[in-house]
Design an enzyme around this catalytic site. Structure first.
Site, PDB file in Angstrom:
ATOM      1  N   LYS A 180      -5.947 -14.657   7.253  1.00  0.00           N
ATOM      2  CA  LYS A 180      -6.439 -13.344   6.726  1.00  0.00           C
ATOM      3  C   LYS A 180      -7.969 -13.768   6.232  1.00  0.00           C
ATOM      4  CE  LYS A 180      -6.165 -10.074   3.250  1.00  0.00           C
ATOM      5  NZ  LYS A 180      -6.404 -10.037   1.949  1.00  0.00           N
ATOM      6  N   ALA A 204      -4.973  -3.747   0.404  1.00  0.00           N
ATOM      7  CA  ALA A 204      -5.729  -3.863  -0.788  1.00  0.00           C
ATOM      8  C   ALA A 204      -5.994  -2.303  -1.426  1.00  0.00           C
ATOM      9  CB  ALA A 204      -7.086  -4.437  -0.829  1.00  0.00           C
ATOM     10  N   GLY A 205      -5.652  -2.286  -2.594  1.00  0.00           N
ATOM     11  CA  GLY A 205      -6.071  -1.091  -3.423  1.00  0.00           C
ATOM     12  C   GLY A 205      -5.037  -0.049  -3.482  1.00  0.00           C
TER      13      GLY A 205
HETATM   14  C1  LIG Z   1      -3.783 -11.236  -2.152  1.00  0.00           C
HETATM   15  C2  LIG Z   1      -4.746 -10.565  -1.132  1.00  0.00           C
HETATM   16  O1  LIG Z   1      -4.828 -10.939   0.085  1.00  0.00           O
HETATM   17  C3  LIG Z   1      -5.667  -9.483  -1.846  1.00  0.00           C
HETATM   18  O2  LIG Z   1      -7.154  -9.917  -1.446  1.00  0.00           O
HETATM   19  C4  LIG Z   1      -5.264  -8.283  -1.129  1.00  0.00           C
HETATM   20  O3  LIG Z   1      -6.360  -7.675  -0.541  1.00  0.00           O
HETATM   21  C5  LIG Z   1      -4.573  -7.392  -1.735  1.00  0.00           C
HETATM   22  O4  LIG Z   1      -5.139  -6.413  -2.744  1.00  0.00           O
HETATM   23  P1  LIG Z   1      -4.498  -5.775  -3.909  1.00  0.00           P
HETATM   24  O5  LIG Z   1      -4.168  -6.682  -5.008  1.00  0.00           O
HETATM   25  O6  LIG Z   1      -5.494  -4.653  -4.384  1.00  0.00           O
HETATM   26  O7  LIG Z   1      -3.174  -5.146  -3.418  1.00  0.00           O
END
Ligand SMILES: CC(=O)[C@@H](O)[C@H](O)COP(=O)(O)O
Length: 262
Positions: A96, A184-185
């Site tokens: 990732k 994310a988010g």
């Molecule tokens: C764990 C990871 O890879 C984070 O960088 C991801 O983008 C998750 O984001 P949140 O914590 O906002 O769910």
């Protein structure tokens, strides 16, 4: 769901950072049903070293597939080096790819992201780039060799949900064949369900579960929401209407002579 020629039984990908304890993390992964868990080589390696060597075995024992990430990297070079180390440590070419461009918003640096993606794809990595909803950046990442994209829902850790939903829908329409994972988010299970109803292939989240009052119950809730949202999408959602339409059509006149009297 199929990602880089691997069939996965769940459309939820879960982060492994910030849990109150290893036990809670283990239980949350199980409760979520996540088939893929992401782990930061840079942050978690340091923490695990302090907490004992059980962290890696804990992740492996979960049965979920590992998706190492380059969280905390701010340049293409840093991200490429971190990815190379992660491949050695975890024995997987999945990565990732995060290249953070701004300290406050933690939004990706699209230029460094594309550069790092091109290098890593050429080195045989299967790259999952954390990107925005920008179509041109998405196309450059595909040109670089990425076969999966991870557009953000909102800034990492913000819990705001799908902040630019219309642009995300547009991205989905332009790239119907590309697996798109909202990353994310997300702050609530309903937001994950919405992402799935909009036709995204999966969601990745961390903070909303790790920082919940009851992370294990929240992990379960997200797992259910993702599954329900996908079923709803596949079932075909009715289009919204401007006007009310009676849900019970009236045909003829009702016969209310129920008592048998003349
Ligand atoms: C764990 C990871 O890879 C984070 O960088 C991801 O983008 C998750 O984001 P949140 O914590 O906002 O769910």
């Amino acid at each position: 769901m199929r990602l880089y020629d691997i069939d996965l039984p769940s459309r939820l990908l879960l982060g492994t950072a910030q849990y109150p304890s290893p036990q809670v993390l283990t239980a949350a992964i199980a409760a979520s049903g996540a088939a893929v868990i992401t782990v930061s080589l840079r942050r978690e390696a340091a923490r695990a070293a302090g907490a004992g060597s059980g962290f890696w075995s804990l992740l492996q024992a979960s049965g979920a597939r590992l998706l190492p990430n380059t969280a905390g990297c701010h340049t293409a070079r840093e991200a490429v080096t971190t990815a190379q180390m992660a491949r050695e440590v975890f024995g997987t070419s999945w990565i990732k790819l995060e290249v953070i461009g701004h300290a406050d918003t933690l939004q990706p640096d699209p230029f460094a992201l594309v550069e790092a993606a091109r290098i890593l794809c050429a080195e045989g990595f299967q790259v999952f780039p954390y990107t925005t909803e920008d179509l041109i950046v998405a196309e450059r990442l595909l040109d670089a060799g990425c076969r999966v994209l991870m557009p953000w829902g909102a800034p990492i850790g913000s819990g705001q949900g799908l902040r630019h939903a219309e642009a995300l829908v547009s991205l989905r329409r332009y790239l119907p064949q590309v697996p798109l994972i909202i990353d994310a988010g997300l702050g609530a299970p309903s937001q994950a369900a919405r992402a799935m109803e909009l036709g995204f292939d999966a969601v990745l989240l961390n903070t909303a579960v790790a920082k919940a009052g009851d992370p294990v119950a929240m992990a379960h809730a997200f797992g259910q929401a993702v599954a329900a949202g996908r079923i709803g999408y596949e079932a075909g959602l009715m289009p919204p209407r401007d006007m009310a339409v009676p849900s019970t059509p009236v045909l003829g006149l009702a016969d209310l002579n129920l008592g048998g009297r003349p």
